[in-house]
Design a protein around this motif. Structure first.
Motif, PDB file in Angstrom:
ATOM      1  N   ASP A 103      48.328  35.643  35.915  1.00  0.00           N
ATOM      2  CA  ASP A 103      48.586  36.272  37.213  1.00  0.00           C
ATOM      3  C   ASP A 103      49.214  37.649  36.998  1.00  0.00           C
ATOM      4  OD1 ASP A 103      51.344  35.947  36.684  1.00  0.00           O
ATOM      5  OD2 ASP A 103      51.429  34.050  37.785  1.00  0.00           O
ATOM      6  N   GLY A 104      49.454  38.342  38.112  1.00  0.00           N
ATOM      7  CA  GLY A 104      49.948  39.710  38.023  1.00  0.00           C
ATOM      8  C   GLY A 104      51.280  39.837  37.311  1.00  0.00           C
ATOM      9  N   GLN A 160      51.996  42.005  33.984  1.00  0.00           N
ATOM     10  CA  GLN A 160      53.026  43.052  33.975  1.00  0.00           C
ATOM     11  C   GLN A 160      53.996  42.834  32.813  1.00  0.00           C
ATOM     12  OE1 GLN A 160      55.539  43.177  37.465  1.00  0.00           O
ATOM     13  NE2 GLN A 160      55.951  45.359  37.205  1.00  0.00           N
ATOM     14  N   ALA A 207      50.381  48.840  36.959  1.00  0.00           N
ATOM     15  CA  ALA A 207      49.877  48.284  38.218  1.00  0.00           C
ATOM     16  C   ALA A 207      48.400  48.595  38.425  1.00  0.00           C
ATOM     17  CB  ALA A 207      50.698  48.822  39.387  1.00  0.00           C
ATOM     18  N   GLY A 208      47.979  49.831  38.080  1.00  0.00           N
ATOM     19  CA  GLY A 208      46.578  50.189  38.270  1.00  0.00           C
ATOM     20  C   GLY A 208      45.647  49.363  37.408  1.00  0.00           C
ATOM     21  N   THR A 209      46.040  49.103  36.178  1.00  0.00           N
ATOM     22  CA  THR A 209      45.218  48.287  35.278  1.00  0.00           C
ATOM     23  C   THR A 209      45.164  46.838  35.763  1.00  0.00           C
ATOM     24  OG1 THR A 209      45.804  49.709  33.417  1.00  0.00           O
ATOM     25  CG2 THR A 209      44.916  47.529  32.893  1.00  0.00           C
ATOM     26  N   ILE A 210      46.286  46.337  36.250  1.00  0.00           N
ATOM     27  CA  ILE A 210      46.305  44.958  36.774  1.00  0.00           C
ATOM     28  C   ILE A 210      45.370  44.826  37.957  1.00  0.00           C
ATOM     29  CG2 ILE A 210      47.763  43.218  37.898  1.00  0.00           C
ATOM     30  CD1 ILE A 210      50.088  44.261  36.161  1.00  0.00           C
ATOM     31  N   ARG A 211      45.391  45.815  38.863  1.00  0.00           N
ATOM     32  CA  ARG A 211      44.473  45.772  40.010  1.00  0.00           C
ATOM     33  C   ARG A 211      43.021  45.809  39.545  1.00  0.00           C
ATOM     34  NH1 ARG A 211      48.292  49.267  42.298  1.00  0.00           N
ATOM     35  NH2 ARG A 211      47.014  51.084  41.749  1.00  0.00           N
ATOM     36  N   SER A 212      42.734  46.655  38.571  1.00  0.00           N
ATOM     37  CA  SER A 212      41.372  46.749  38.052  1.00  0.00           C
ATOM     38  C   SER A 212      40.913  45.411  37.479  1.00  0.00           C
ATOM     39  CB  SER A 212      41.298  47.839  36.981  1.00  0.00           C
ATOM     40  OG  SER A 212      40.010  47.907  36.406  1.00  0.00           O
ATOM     41  N   GLN A 247      42.098  42.373  38.163  1.00  0.00           N
ATOM     42  CA  GLN A 247      41.979  41.360  39.214  1.00  0.00           C
ATOM     43  C   GLN A 247      40.717  41.567  40.041  1.00  0.00           C
ATOM     44  OE1 GLN A 247      45.843  41.962  41.034  1.00  0.00           O
ATOM     45  NE2 GLN A 247      46.740  40.235  39.925  1.00  0.00           N
ATOM     46  N   GLN A 248      40.341  42.822  40.259  1.00  0.00           N
ATOM     47  CA  GLN A 248      39.128  43.099  41.038  1.00  0.00           C
ATOM     48  C   GLN A 248      37.863  42.729  40.266  1.00  0.00           C
ATOM     49  OE1 GLN A 248      39.516  47.253  41.921  1.00  0.00           O
ATOM     50  NE2 GLN A 248      41.146  46.950  43.442  1.00  0.00           N
ATOM     51  N   HIS A 249      37.837  43.023  38.973  1.00  0.00           N
ATOM     52  CA  HIS A 249      36.612  42.854  38.197  1.00  0.00           C
ATOM     53  C   HIS A 249      36.411  41.431  37.681  1.00  0.00           C
ATOM     54  CE1 HIS A 249      36.667  47.269  38.195  1.00  0.00           C
ATOM     55  NE2 HIS A 249      35.388  47.186  37.932  1.00  0.00           N
TER      56      HIS A 249
END
Length: 380
Positions: free
Chosen positions: A58-59, A63, A69-74, A76-78
């Motif tokens: 998980d996030g 972390q 944060a930007g890499t985590i979002r990327s 999670q999206q992909h």
């Protein structure tokens, strides 16, 4: 000025663990996620027991591993659209091999650089003698002088047992690949896209020939198309694979200069062929010489002498003699020209799997065995 020439010997590759298919599948999945390159992959490897655990994290856990944060979002999206188990199936269908950085087959010299690709995709084969290689790069808008020079240098490099590495681009790259192969040598192309896309498309026949007589490699996953920002990053692999980089005809803004800069930062040799002072396509190469960033060369002998490579063929034969090491000799006796799985070699030699794995890696580096399938080996 440039440092003195170095003598070149085959070095032992540090022992690496052969990773499982599940771990490879998740490494390939991460290779598809934007923003996750070598440094962030190493953060994940250091924090999690496996890349499967990292993929499912998980996030908060990501972390804690050091991802921003930007890499985590990327990620999670992909990862909602990427199926790790399907990655290996796609490679098999495309006849492409994936080589993670901790695989014994990963080029030892490339493993030394900063920002090494976490995984290389390959069509064809890398062999131990490819350790003696030179990147040959230059302008796409080649002159008759540049064409003749690239052909002569690449042909003579091949005759001296040196593998020619380039980027399959129009101009100097394609000429260098073709001349090396026509001379009976080996050539490797590093692409800025997935290996199911050949760029430029007019080099498709040349690429097929190289897959048979050398190798095509890329850090990009299947399906990835060439993008402007992939080309300069590709150049670090060109220089990282090789003992040095030779620049033939390069303008002031040529991508070949990026490769030369990477080579200098990686402590590799840089050579340049001088061109006419009135020719725009020679300004970059001439500037490298003028600024002391490249050694002026006028023939292949200059390159071989600088790298102490005059006796490459002799060194290759010395590296192929039967091993003195008793463990290497024992394992070599278990192998024949028929494929043998590593588990069978472990049972026959009555040695730990870690010992057999690392010894097979050494024998492969010496050119005495080769991997013919997943964890399967045969004598050369």
């Amino acid at each position: 000025m440039r440092r003195p020439g170095r003598s070149v010997t085959i070095k032992a590759t540090p022992a690496r663990t052969v990773i499982s298919e599940e771990e490879l599948a998740h490494r390939l999945a991460f290779a598809r996620v934007p923003r996750i390159g070598s440094r962030r992959t190493e953060l994940l490897e250091a924090h999690f027991p496996s890349l499967k655990d990292a993929w499912q994290a998980d996030g908060g856990e990501l972390q804690a591993a050091g991802l921003d944060a930007g890499t985590i979002r990327s990620l999670q999206q992909h990862r909602a659209h990427i199926k790790p188990e399907a990655e290996i199936e796609q490679l098999v269908a495309a006849r492409v091999t994936a080589i993670p950085w901790n695989d014994p087959r990963y080029p030892p010299r490339l493993r030394e650089i900063d920002e090494r690709p976490p995984v290389l995709f390959m069509r064809g084969e890398l062999i131990p003698r490819d350790e003696w290689s030179l990147a040959v790069v230059g302008t796409r808008r080649v002159s008759p002088y540049g064409r003749q020079t690239a052909e002569e240098f690449s042909r003579e490099l091949a005759h001296n047992g040196i593998t020619v590495v380039s980027g399959l681009a129009r101009g100097i790259d394609g000429i260098a690949h073709q001349a090396a192969l026509d001379a009976g040598g080996r050539s490797i192309a590093v692409l800025p896209c997935g290996l199911d896309t050949i760029y430029p498309p007019e080099h498709a026949d040349l690429a097929r020939r190289m897959a048979d007589e050398g190798a095509l490699i890329s850090e990009q996953a299947l399906g990835v198309k060439p993008r402007a920002d992939y080309f300069p990053r590709r150049n670090r692999i060109l220089s990282g694979l090789t003992l040095g980089t030779l620049v033939i005809e390069a303008g002031e803004k040529s991508g070949a200069l990026h490769t030369a800069n990477w080579a200098n930062s990686q402590n590799r040799e840089v050579f340049a062929v001088p061109g006419r002072i009135t020719s725009p396509s020679s300004q970059g190469a001439n500037a490298l010489i003028q600024q002391g960033m490249a050694k002026l060369v006028t023939n292949v002998r200059d390159v071989l002498e600088e790298l102490n490579l005059q006796m490459v063929e002799h060194q290759i034969e010395l590296a192929r003699v039967l091993p003195d090491d008793p463990t290497e000799s024992l394992i070599l006796k278990q192998l024949s020209h028929e494929p043998l799985h590593i588990d069978e070699a472990v049972r026959a030699a009555d040695l730990p799997v870690s010992t057999v794995s690392s010894t097979l890696a050494m024998l492969e580096l010496k050119g005495l065995v080769r991997q013919v399938g997943p964890m399967t080996y045969a004598r050369v």
